[in-house]
Design a protein around this motif. Structure first.
Motif, PDB file in Angstrom:
ATOM      1  N   LEU A   4       0.830  -1.195   0.000  1.00  0.00           N
ATOM      2  CA  LEU A   4       0.000   0.000   0.000  1.00  0.00           C
ATOM      3  C   LEU A   4       0.871   1.254   0.000  1.00  0.00           C
ATOM      4  CD1 LEU A   4      -2.979   0.918   0.138  1.00  0.00           C
ATOM      5  CD2 LEU A   4      -2.795   0.824   2.613  1.00  0.00           C
ATOM      6  N   PHE A   5       0.777   2.032  -1.093  1.00  0.00           N
ATOM      7  CA  PHE A   5       1.447   3.329  -1.198  1.00  0.00           C
ATOM      8  C   PHE A   5       0.489   4.406  -0.730  1.00  0.00           C
ATOM      9  CE2 PHE A   5       4.355   1.241  -4.102  1.00  0.00           C
ATOM     10  CZ  PHE A   5       5.548   1.905  -3.849  1.00  0.00           C
ATOM     11  N   TYR A   6       0.989   5.313   0.104  1.00  0.00           N
ATOM     12  CA  TYR A   6       0.237   6.458   0.572  1.00  0.00           C
ATOM     13  C   TYR A   6       0.882   7.689  -0.058  1.00  0.00           C
ATOM     14  CZ  TYR A   6      -1.295   3.265   4.295  1.00  0.00           C
ATOM     15  OH  TYR A   6      -1.809   2.206   5.009  1.00  0.00           O
ATOM     16  N   ILE A   7       0.123   8.421  -0.854  1.00  0.00           N
ATOM     17  CA  ILE A   7       0.629   9.586  -1.561  1.00  0.00           C
ATOM     18  C   ILE A   7      -0.096  10.806  -1.009  1.00  0.00           C
ATOM     19  CG2 ILE A   7       0.841  10.707  -3.816  1.00  0.00           C
ATOM     20  CD1 ILE A   7       0.149   7.227  -4.267  1.00  0.00           C
ATOM     21  N   ARG A   8       0.667  11.742  -0.461  1.00  0.00           N
ATOM     22  CA  ARG A   8       0.075  12.939   0.149  1.00  0.00           C
ATOM     23  C   ARG A   8       0.205  14.096  -0.831  1.00  0.00           C
ATOM     24  NH1 ARG A   8       1.937  15.279   6.030  1.00  0.00           N
ATOM     25  NH2 ARG A   8       0.192  16.706   6.339  1.00  0.00           N
TER      26      ARG A   8
ATOM     27  N   ALA B  84       9.870  12.179  -8.621  1.00  0.00           N
ATOM     28  CA  ALA B  84      10.774  12.686  -7.587  1.00  0.00           C
ATOM     29  C   ALA B  84      10.055  13.767  -6.781  1.00  0.00           C
ATOM     30  CB  ALA B  84      12.033  13.249  -8.231  1.00  0.00           C
ATOM     31  N   ASP B  85      10.347  13.823  -5.489  1.00  0.00           N
ATOM     32  CA  ASP B  85       9.790  14.793  -4.544  1.00  0.00           C
ATOM     33  C   ASP B  85       8.312  14.582  -4.220  1.00  0.00           C
ATOM     34  OD1 ASP B  85      12.231  16.199  -4.083  1.00  0.00           O
ATOM     35  OD2 ASP B  85      11.957  17.196  -6.030  1.00  0.00           O
ATOM     36  N   THR B  86       7.734  13.444  -4.594  1.00  0.00           N
ATOM     37  CA  THR B  86       6.365  13.115  -4.198  1.00  0.00           C
ATOM     38  C   THR B  86       6.379  12.696  -2.726  1.00  0.00           C
ATOM     39  OG1 THR B  86       5.777  12.381  -6.420  1.00  0.00           O
ATOM     40  CG2 THR B  86       4.403  11.585  -4.605  1.00  0.00           C
ATOM     41  N   VAL B  87       5.576  13.344  -1.914  1.00  0.00           N
ATOM     42  CA  VAL B  87       5.499  13.018  -0.483  1.00  0.00           C
ATOM     43  C   VAL B  87       4.683  11.741  -0.343  1.00  0.00           C
ATOM     44  CG1 VAL B  87       4.747  13.830   1.779  1.00  0.00           C
ATOM     45  CG2 VAL B  87       5.637  15.475   0.103  1.00  0.00           C
ATOM     46  N   HIS B  88       5.284  10.729   0.301  1.00  0.00           N
ATOM     47  CA  HIS B  88       4.613   9.424   0.384  1.00  0.00           C
ATOM     48  C   HIS B  88       5.215   8.569   1.486  1.00  0.00           C
ATOM     49  CE1 HIS B  88       8.214   8.433  -1.911  1.00  0.00           C
ATOM     50  NE2 HIS B  88       8.007   7.168  -1.590  1.00  0.00           N
ATOM     51  N   TRP B  89       4.573   7.418   1.699  1.00  0.00           N
ATOM     52  CA  TRP B  89       5.115   6.328   2.514  1.00  0.00           C
ATOM     53  C   TRP B  89       4.521   5.040   1.975  1.00  0.00           C
ATOM     54  CZ3 TRP B  89       1.653   9.897   4.423  1.00  0.00           C
ATOM     55  CH2 TRP B  89       0.457   9.427   4.966  1.00  0.00           C
ATOM     56  N   PHE B  90       5.003   3.911   2.479  1.00  0.00           N
ATOM     57  CA  PHE B  90       4.617   2.607   1.941  1.00  0.00           C
ATOM     58  C   PHE B  90       4.449   1.638   3.090  1.00  0.00           C
ATOM     59  CE2 PHE B  90       6.039  -1.605   0.279  1.00  0.00           C
ATOM     60  CZ  PHE B  90       5.031  -1.808  -0.662  1.00  0.00           C
ATOM     61  N   ASP B  91       3.404   0.807   3.020  1.00  0.00           N
ATOM     62  CA  ASP B  91       3.200  -0.204   4.060  1.00  0.00           C
ATOM     63  C   ASP B  91       3.175  -1.588   3.435  1.00  0.00           C
ATOM     64  OD1 ASP B  91       2.741  -1.513   6.438  1.00  0.00           O
ATOM     65  OD2 ASP B  91       0.713  -0.742   6.733  1.00  0.00           O
ATOM     66  N   THR B  92       3.973  -2.455   4.019  1.00  0.00           N
ATOM     67  CA  THR B  92       4.074  -3.846   3.575  1.00  0.00           C
ATOM     68  C   THR B  92       3.087  -4.745   4.296  1.00  0.00           C
ATOM     69  OG1 THR B  92       5.696  -4.401   5.277  1.00  0.00           O
ATOM     70  CG2 THR B  92       6.552  -3.544   3.190  1.00  0.00           C
ATOM     71  N   GLY B  93       2.509  -4.250   5.389  1.00  0.00           N
ATOM     72  CA  GLY B  93       1.692  -5.086   6.256  1.00  0.00           C
ATOM     73  C   GLY B  93       2.583  -5.832   7.246  1.00  0.00           C
ATOM     74  N   ALA B  94       1.994  -6.313   8.320  1.00  0.00           N
ATOM     75  CA  ALA B  94       2.754  -7.031   9.351  1.00  0.00           C
ATOM     76  C   ALA B  94       3.313  -8.355   8.843  1.00  0.00           C
ATOM     77  CB  ALA B  94       1.873  -7.262  10.577  1.00  0.00           C
ATOM     78  N   GLN B  95       2.634  -8.959   7.884  1.00  0.00           N
ATOM     79  CA  GLN B  95       3.070 -10.216   7.278  1.00  0.00           C
ATOM     80  C   GLN B  95       3.276  -9.975   5.775  1.00  0.00           C
ATOM     81  OE1 GLN B  95       3.632 -13.211   9.043  1.00  0.00           O
ATOM     82  NE2 GLN B  95       3.478 -11.742  10.708  1.00  0.00           N
ATOM     83  N   PRO B  96       4.345  -9.275   5.401  1.00  0.00           N
ATOM     84  CA  PRO B  96       4.511  -8.858   4.013  1.00  0.00           C
ATOM     85  C   PRO B  96       4.631 -10.027   3.046  1.00  0.00           C
ATOM     86  CG  PRO B  96       6.565  -8.590   5.193  1.00  0.00           C
ATOM     87  CD  PRO B  96       5.520  -8.975   6.209  1.00  0.00           C
TER      88      PRO B  96
ATOM     89  N   ALA C  61      -3.761  18.300   0.335  1.00  0.00           N
ATOM     90  CA  ALA C  61      -4.620  18.062   1.500  1.00  0.00           C
ATOM     91  C   ALA C  61      -5.327  16.708   1.490  1.00  0.00           C
ATOM     92  CB  ALA C  61      -5.643  19.182   1.674  1.00  0.00           C
ATOM     93  N   VAL C  62      -4.879  15.785   0.633  1.00  0.00           N
ATOM     94  CA  VAL C  62      -5.466  14.449   0.568  1.00  0.00           C
ATOM     95  C   VAL C  62      -4.351  13.404   0.631  1.00  0.00           C
ATOM     96  CG1 VAL C  62      -6.775  12.831  -0.885  1.00  0.00           C
ATOM     97  CG2 VAL C  62      -7.442  15.235  -0.792  1.00  0.00           C
ATOM     98  N   VAL C  63      -4.615  12.315   1.351  1.00  0.00           N
ATOM     99  CA  VAL C  63      -3.746  11.147   1.318  1.00  0.00           C
ATOM    100  C   VAL C  63      -4.454  10.109   0.450  1.00  0.00           C
ATOM    101  CG1 VAL C  63      -2.695   9.265   2.635  1.00  0.00           C
ATOM    102  CG2 VAL C  63      -2.732  11.589   3.578  1.00  0.00           C
ATOM    103  N   HIS C  64      -3.786   9.728  -0.639  1.00  0.00           N
ATOM    104  CA  HIS C  64      -4.296   8.706  -1.552  1.00  0.00           C
ATOM    105  C   HIS C  64      -3.631   7.397  -1.154  1.00  0.00           C
ATOM    106  CE1 HIS C  64      -5.772  11.834  -4.355  1.00  0.00           C
ATOM    107  NE2 HIS C  64      -4.709  12.487  -3.948  1.00  0.00           N
ATOM    108  N   ALA C  65      -4.389   6.451  -0.637  1.00  0.00           N
ATOM    109  CA  ALA C  65      -3.862   5.148  -0.220  1.00  0.00           C
ATOM    110  C   ALA C  65      -4.117   4.160  -1.357  1.00  0.00           C
ATOM    111  CB  ALA C  65      -4.518   4.686   1.068  1.00  0.00           C
ATOM    112  N   LEU C  66      -3.072   3.903  -2.141  1.00  0.00           N
ATOM    113  CA  LEU C  66      -3.184   3.084  -3.351  1.00  0.00           C
ATOM    114  C   LEU C  66      -2.669   1.680  -3.084  1.00  0.00           C
ATOM    115  CD1 LEU C  66      -3.748   2.847  -6.417  1.00  0.00           C
ATOM    116  CD2 LEU C  66      -1.379   3.617  -6.775  1.00  0.00           C
ATOM    117  N   LEU C  67      -3.580   0.716  -3.115  1.00  0.00           N
ATOM    118  CA  LEU C  67      -3.201  -0.685  -2.960  1.00  0.00           C
ATOM    119  C   LEU C  67      -2.729  -1.198  -4.316  1.00  0.00           C
ATOM    120  CD1 LEU C  67      -2.966  -3.244  -1.260  1.00  0.00           C
ATOM    121  CD2 LEU C  67      -5.316  -3.794  -1.967  1.00  0.00           C
TER     122      LEU C  67
END
Length: 183
Positions: free
Chosen positions: A113-117, A137-149, A120-126
């Motif tokens: 799951l990529f989170y793109i900010r 480049a310079d896109t504000v984001h984070w990424f989640d692998t899940g607890a059991q990636p 004023a919106v966070v787009h959570a893209l699975l």
């Protein structure tokens, strides 16, 4: 299945809606500059395919991206529930950050799951198997692998150093729902 959830980026982080329609998702991401494509392999891959096998199966698309984006290197990353560094990697990826390079990922298998900010919106893209995502480049984001990636992805880079992040220090990633894959 590829899907998008949207959240306000200020407390109380209201949920703004969901979509699994690819055209709607691409439209919602258009203002962020993020590209979402879907690929198919040029060959059938065995479950134990090597990195070389994976890169060969997608050589045409990789070559096209290298030509268009100036990417000079690529590799394969695999993260599984038994990976010894899964917790450390999840923690690192979950911190909001930017890169000087585009972040280019193609999901061969599994999901993340990529989170793109943006605006004023966070787009959570699975992203799921077959999805290619390009975050400029310079896109504000984070990424989640899940607890059991569980994913295998091809990564492309313009620099030989590969993944280098500049962390924003904003704790927003802890306020938006984490990736919890359904069994």
């Amino acid at each position: 299945m590829t899907s998008l959830s949207r959240y306000a980026d200020t407390a109380p982080y209201h949920h703004l809606g969901d979509s699994s329609d690819l055209n709607e998702i691409r439209s919602a991401l258009a203002s962020t500059g993020v590209v979402l494509e879907q690929w198919t392999a040029d060959a059938i891959l065995a479950p134990d395919a090597s990195d070389a096998d994976i890169l060969s199966a997608y050589a045409g698309d990789i070559g096209r991206l290298k030509d268009i984006g100036g990417y000079r290197s690529c590799d394969v990353i695999r993260l599984t529930p038994d990976h010894p560094d899964r917790t450390m990697l999840r923690t690192k990826f979950l911190a909001e950050h930017v890169h000087d390079d585009d972040e280019v990922r193609f999901f061969v298998e599994g999901a993340g799951l990529f989170y793109i900010r943006h605006d004023a919106v966070v787009h959570a893209l699975l992203c799921t198997a077959g999805d290619l995502i390009i975050l400029p480049a310079d896109t504000v984001h984070w990424f989640d692998t899940g607890a059991q990636p569980h994913f295998t992805a091809i990564r492309l880079f313009t620099t030989p150093e590969g993944w280098i992040a500049r962390f924003t220090g904003d704790p927003i990633a802890q306020a938006i729902p984490l990736y919890e894959p359904q069994p």
